[in-house]
Design a protein around this motif. Structure first.
Motif, PDB file in Angstrom:
ATOM      1  N   ALA A  18      56.066   2.904  15.417  1.00 33.83           N
ATOM      2  CA  ALA A  18      56.709   1.774  16.248  1.00 33.83           C
ATOM      3  C   ALA A  18      58.045   2.122  16.725  1.00 33.83           C
ATOM      4  N   SER A  19      58.066   1.677  17.962  1.00 36.80           N
ATOM      5  CA  SER A  19      59.571   1.893  18.779  1.00 36.80           C
ATOM      6  C   SER A  19      60.347   1.280  17.724  1.00 36.80           C
ATOM      7  N   GLY A  20      60.200  -0.039  17.258  1.00 36.71           N
ATOM      8  CA  GLY A  20      61.291  -0.690  16.582  1.00 36.71           C
ATOM      9  C   GLY A  20      61.551  -1.924  17.467  1.00 36.71           C
ATOM     10  N   GLY A  21      61.190  -1.938  18.764  1.00 38.22           N
ATOM     11  CA  GLY A  21      61.466  -2.993  19.590  1.00 38.22           C
ATOM     12  C   GLY A  21      62.957  -3.336  19.849  1.00 38.22           C
ATOM     13  N   ALA A  22      63.023  -4.431  20.649  1.00 35.62           N
ATOM     14  CA  ALA A  22      64.253  -4.732  21.297  1.00 35.62           C
ATOM     15  C   ALA A  22      65.448  -4.627  20.212  1.00 35.62           C
ATOM     16  N   PHE A  23      65.377  -5.047  18.910  1.00 29.02           N
ATOM     17  CA  PHE A  23      66.395  -5.048  17.917  1.00 29.02           C
ATOM     18  C   PHE A  23      66.523  -3.970  16.853  1.00 29.02           C
ATOM     19  N   ARG A  24      65.785  -2.865  17.298  1.00 25.71           N
ATOM     20  CA  ARG A  24      65.675  -1.754  16.394  1.00 25.71           C
ATOM     21  C   ARG A  24      67.084  -1.398  15.670  1.00 25.71           C
ATOM     22  N   ASP A  25      68.160  -1.569  16.663  1.00 24.35           N
ATOM     23  CA  ASP A  25      69.615  -1.092  16.052  1.00 24.35           C
ATOM     24  C   ASP A  25      70.392  -2.308  15.773  1.00 24.35           C
ATOM     25  N   TRP A  26      69.683  -3.693  15.800  1.00 25.27           N
ATOM     26  CA  TRP A  26      70.566  -4.797  15.248  1.00 25.27           C
ATOM     27  C   TRP A  26      70.728  -4.809  13.703  1.00 25.27           C
ATOM     28  N   ASP A  27      71.846  -5.498  13.400  1.00 28.55           N
ATOM     29  CA  ASP A  27      71.882  -5.847  12.000  1.00 28.55           C
ATOM     30  C   ASP A  27      70.769  -6.911  11.612  1.00 28.55           C
ATOM     31  N   THR A  28      70.078  -6.594  10.267  1.00 28.72           N
ATOM     32  CA  THR A  28      69.168  -7.768   9.956  1.00 28.72           C
ATOM     33  C   THR A  28      69.847  -9.286  10.160  1.00 28.72           C
TER      34      THR A  28
ATOM     35  N   SER B 193      41.082   2.515   4.460  1.00 31.50           N
ATOM     36  CA  SER B 193      41.592   1.701   3.274  1.00 31.50           C
ATOM     37  C   SER B 193      43.179   1.381   3.628  1.00 31.50           C
ATOM     38  N   PRO B 194      43.465   0.348   3.441  1.00 30.93           N
ATOM     39  CA  PRO B 194      44.783  -0.066   3.715  1.00 30.93           C
ATOM     40  C   PRO B 194      46.170   0.650   3.169  1.00 30.93           C
ATOM     41  N   ASP B 195      45.486   0.914   1.958  1.00 33.74           N
ATOM     42  CA  ASP B 195      46.825   2.054   1.303  1.00 33.74           C
ATOM     43  C   ASP B 195      46.908   3.162   1.703  1.00 33.74           C
ATOM     44  N   LYS B 196      46.048   3.536   2.882  1.00 36.82           N
ATOM     45  CA  LYS B 196      46.394   4.948   3.568  1.00 36.82           C
ATOM     46  C   LYS B 196      47.098   4.668   4.978  1.00 36.82           C
ATOM     47  N   ILE B 197      47.276   3.614   5.170  1.00 37.03           N
ATOM     48  CA  ILE B 197      47.751   3.435   6.488  1.00 37.03           C
ATOM     49  C   ILE B 197      49.329   3.054   6.264  1.00 37.03           C
ATOM     50  N   GLU B 198      50.211   3.840   6.904  1.00 35.57           N
ATOM     51  CA  GLU B 198      51.734   3.802   6.922  1.00 35.57           C
ATOM     52  C   GLU B 198      51.993   3.673   8.305  1.00 35.57           C
ATOM     53  N   VAL B 199      53.485   3.023   8.212  1.00 32.70           N
ATOM     54  CA  VAL B 199      54.323   2.751   9.568  1.00 32.70           C
ATOM     55  C   VAL B 199      55.568   3.357   9.502  1.00 32.70           C
ATOM     56  N   LEU B 200      55.819   4.186  10.759  1.00 28.45           N
ATOM     57  CA  LEU B 200      56.962   4.660  10.733  1.00 28.45           C
ATOM     58  C   LEU B 200      57.722   4.261  11.983  1.00 28.45           C
TER      59      LEU B 200
ATOM     60  N   LEU C 231      62.722  14.595  17.825  1.00 25.77           N
ATOM     61  CA  LEU C 231      62.135  13.348  17.522  1.00 25.77           C
ATOM     62  C   LEU C 231      62.496  12.891  16.343  1.00 25.77           C
ATOM     63  N   THR C 232      62.915  11.469  16.251  1.00 28.22           N
ATOM     64  CA  THR C 232      63.443  10.996  14.966  1.00 28.22           C
ATOM     65  C   THR C 232      62.313   9.928  14.324  1.00 28.22           C
ATOM     66  N   PHE C 233      62.452   9.918  12.925  1.00 27.92           N
ATOM     67  CA  PHE C 233      61.479   8.874  12.118  1.00 27.92           C
ATOM     68  C   PHE C 233      62.378   8.196  11.068  1.00 27.92           C
ATOM     69  N   ARG C 234      62.069   7.074  10.849  1.00 33.31           N
ATOM     70  CA  ARG C 234      62.402   6.521   9.546  1.00 33.31           C
ATOM     71  C   ARG C 234      61.282   5.365   9.049  1.00 33.31           C
ATOM     72  N   PRO C 235      61.703   5.113   7.802  1.00 37.87           N
ATOM     73  CA  PRO C 235      60.587   4.154   7.428  1.00 37.87           C
ATOM     74  C   PRO C 235      60.690   2.872   7.825  1.00 37.87           C
ATOM     75  N   ALA C 236      59.745   1.874   8.008  1.00 35.87           N
ATOM     76  CA  ALA C 236      59.844   0.616   8.205  1.00 35.87           C
ATOM     77  C   ALA C 236      59.716  -0.228   7.198  1.00 35.87           C
ATOM     78  N   CYS C 237      60.966  -1.205   6.953  1.00 36.00           N
ATOM     79  CA  CYS C 237      61.203  -1.825   5.966  1.00 36.00           C
ATOM     80  C   CYS C 237      60.539  -3.330   5.948  1.00 36.00           C
ATOM     81  N   GLU C 238      59.797  -3.569   4.889  1.00 34.54           N
ATOM     82  CA  GLU C 238      58.899  -4.820   4.882  1.00 34.54           C
ATOM     83  C   GLU C 238      59.751  -5.969   4.722  1.00 34.54           C
ATOM     84  N   ASP C 239      61.020  -5.762   4.114  1.00 34.66           N
ATOM     85  CA  ASP C 239      61.868  -6.748   3.879  1.00 34.66           C
ATOM     86  C   ASP C 239      62.649  -7.373   5.244  1.00 34.66           C
TER      87      ASP C 239
END
Ligand code: NDP
Ligand code: MG
Length: 405
Positions: A191-201, A248-255, A311-319
C-alpha cells in the motif's frame, strides 16, 4: 466500417488478417476506462470496440464511441439518454441507457469485457458477462468483495476466465504463473499509504475530502483515492486477494511501501519471495489482461533501479487503519458480509465527501453498520444470486446512512 471487416465469428484486421479481440468497456469514462482506451487507441489493429459505458460524462462517452467506432454506447443514467442520442445522431452508433441496457450489453458476446465501473454498481455487468463465458478483465474489486464465491462459481460454470486488473492482483497473478498454489506460504500486497501516510494519527480526524482525494503516487478516480487514504482500498484488496487466489486470510499480509513500485510479493515454501516491480501506471496491469496470455509492448516507463536507489517497507498498523481489521472480520464471517462492508463503506464515503462526518468516522460507520447487522442471520448465507447480494447491499446502505457518530 473503415479498415475492418467482419468474419463469420471474429473481426479481422484488413491489413494483416490477424484476429482482433472484440472488447466492451464498462466504466469507459473513468480512470481505468480511459487508460484502457489509451491502449486501444495505440493498438487499433488489435481491438474492435463493441460497447462503451459511462454514467454522467456523456460528452466523453460519445466522443470515445465515435472515435473508436463502437457499436453501442450506454449510459447508466436514464435521464442522460436524450443527450447521448443527440451526441451520436447520424453516426450509426447506437445509444441506450439504464440498468437493463447495461445488463443487455454485458450479455452480448465479446472476447473481452473490462469491468471498470466504480462501486457495487459494477457487480451486475461482471456477473452477467461471466455467465456468458466472456473473459473478464476485472478492475471492479467490489465484484469479488461483494460476491466472490458467486462470481467464481458463475465463471466456473460457463468457463469464463477472470483476469485481475487491480495492480496488486495482477502482480500476484504474474508471480504465480507456473507455480503450485500448495507451495504458497504467504502473499504480501503493498500500500502506498495514501495521502496521509506521513500524518500523525491524531491529525487524521481533521483531514478534508480534497486532501484525501490527492494521491501521492497514483492518478486514479476520486473514490478509490479516498479509499487509499483510509486504507479501505487495501482492506478491499485483502478480501479480493482471498477470493481471487483462494488464499487463506492468515497468509495475506499488507506492507506500506511509499514508492509504489513493488506491487505485491508471493512467498513460497522454499523461502523464495517473488516480487513484481513496475511503475505506478495502471496501463501495465490493464495491458497485461488485455493481451493475456501474451505480453505486449506497453507504453509504460521502464524503471531504472540504480537511479531509484532504495525501496522502503513498513508494517501496516491495524490500530491506525481500522479498515484492515474490519476486512479480517469480513473474511472470517464470509457470506454476505463483504456486500454489507462495501455498501457501508460507500455510504460512509458519501457522508465524508459531503462533510457530514470526519475522515476517521468512516471506519466507525462501517463497524457500527456491521455490528447492527450481525444479528441478521441472513448475512451469513453465501450469496446465491445477484438479487440476494443487492438486497444485503441495500440493507447495509440504509443502516449506514442512519449511523450516528
Ligand atoms: P472512476 O470513478 O474514475 O470511474 C468510474 C466509472 O464508472 C465511470 O465510467 C463512471 O461514469 C462509471 N459509473 C459511476 N457510477 C456508475 C453507476 N452507478 N453505474 C454505472 N456506471 C457508473 O473509477 P476508477 O476508474 O478509479 O475505478 C473503477 C474500478 O476500478 C473501481 O472498482 C476501482 O476500485 C478499480 N480500480 C481502479 C484503479 C485506478 O487506478 N483508478 C486501480 C485499481 C482498481 P461517469 O464518469 O460517466 O459518471
Ligand atoms: Mg490496487
Amino acid at each position: 466500417m473503415g479498415f475492418w471487416g467482419q468474419g463469420p465469428q471474429r473481426w479481422f484486421c484488413n491489413f494483416c488478417s490477424e484476429a482482433m479481440k472484440t472488447i466492451t468497456i464498462f466504466g469507459a469514462t473513468g480512470s481505468i476506462g480511459q487508460n484502457t482506451l489509451d491502449l486501444v487507441r495505440r493498438n487499433r489493429n488489435d481491438f474492435k470496440v463493441v460497447g462503451l459505458t459511462g454514467a454522467s460524462n456523456i460528452r466523453q462517452l460519445a466522443q470515445d464511441a465515435l472515435d473508436l467506432g463502437a457499436e453501442i454506447a450506454v449510459t447508466a443514467d436514464e435521464s442522460a439518454l436524450p443527450a447521448l442520442r443527440d451526441a451520436l445522431a447520424g453516426s450509426g452508433v447506437q445509444a441506450a441507457a439504464g440498468q437493463n441496457a447495461l445488463r443487455d450489453l454485458a450479455a452480448r458476446p465479446v472476447d473481452l469485457a473490462v469491468s471498470s465501473i466504480i462501486g457495487a454498481a459494477g457487480l451486475a455487468p461482471s456477473l452477467i458477462a461471466a455467465q456468458q463465458g466472456t473473459t473478464l478483465a476485472l478492475a471492479n474489486k467490489e465484484s469479488l468483495v461483494c460476491a466472490g464465491p458467486l462470481l467464481k462459481a458463475t465463471a466456473q460454470k460457463s468457463g469464463a476466465t477472470i483476469l485481475p486488473v487491480d495492480s496488486e492482483h495482477s502482480a500476484i497473478f504474474q508471480a504465480l504463473i507456473g507455480e503450485d498454489m500448495a507451495a504458497v506460504e504467504r502473499v504480501i500486497i503493498t500500500a502506498s499509504g495514501g495521502a496521509f501516510r506521513d500524518w500523525d494519527t491524531a491529525d487524521l480526524a481533521k483531514a478534508t475530502p480534497d486532501q484525501a482525494a490527492s494521491h501521492p503516487n497514483w492518478n486514479m478516480g476520486q473514490r478509490i483515492t479516498i479509499d487509499s487514504a483510509s486504507l479501505f482500498n487495501k482492506a478491499m484488496e485483502v478480501i479480493e486477494t482471498k477470493e481471487f487466489f483462494d488464499v487463506s486470510p492468515d497468509k495475506i499480509e499488507v506492507l506500506i511501501h511509499p514508492e509504489s513500485l513493488v506491487h505485491a510479493l508471493v512467498g513460497f515454501s522454499d523461502g523464495a519471495l517473488m516480487a513484481h516491480v513496475g511503475p505506478p501506471d495502471m496501463r501495465h496491469a490493464i495491458g497485461f489482461a488485455m493481451y493475456h496470455p501474451t505480453r505486449a509492448d506497453l507504453p509504460v516507463q521502464r524503471l531504472d533501479l540504480a537511479q531509484i536507489g532504495q525501496l522502503t517497507f513498513r508494517p501496516a498498523c491495524e490500530d491506525r487503519h481500522p479498515a484492515l481489521r474490519l476486512a479480517r472480520d469480513v473474511m472470517k464471517n464470509g457470506g454476505l458480509w463483504g456486500a454489507a462492508f462495501n455498501a457501508a463503506k460507500e455510504v460512509a464515503q458519501d457522508r465524508f465527501i459531503a462533510k457530514a462526518i470526519r475522515f476517521t468516522d468512516m471506519a466507525a460507520v462501517v463497524e457500527e453498520t456491521l455490528t447492527q447487522m450481525s444479528s441478521d442471520s441472513g448475512l451469513s448465507v453465501a450469496p446465491q444470486d445477484l438479487e440476494t447480494v443487492l438486497h444485503a447491499d441495500q440493507l447495509a446502505r440504509n443502516v449506514a446512512a442512519a449511523v450516528k457518530v
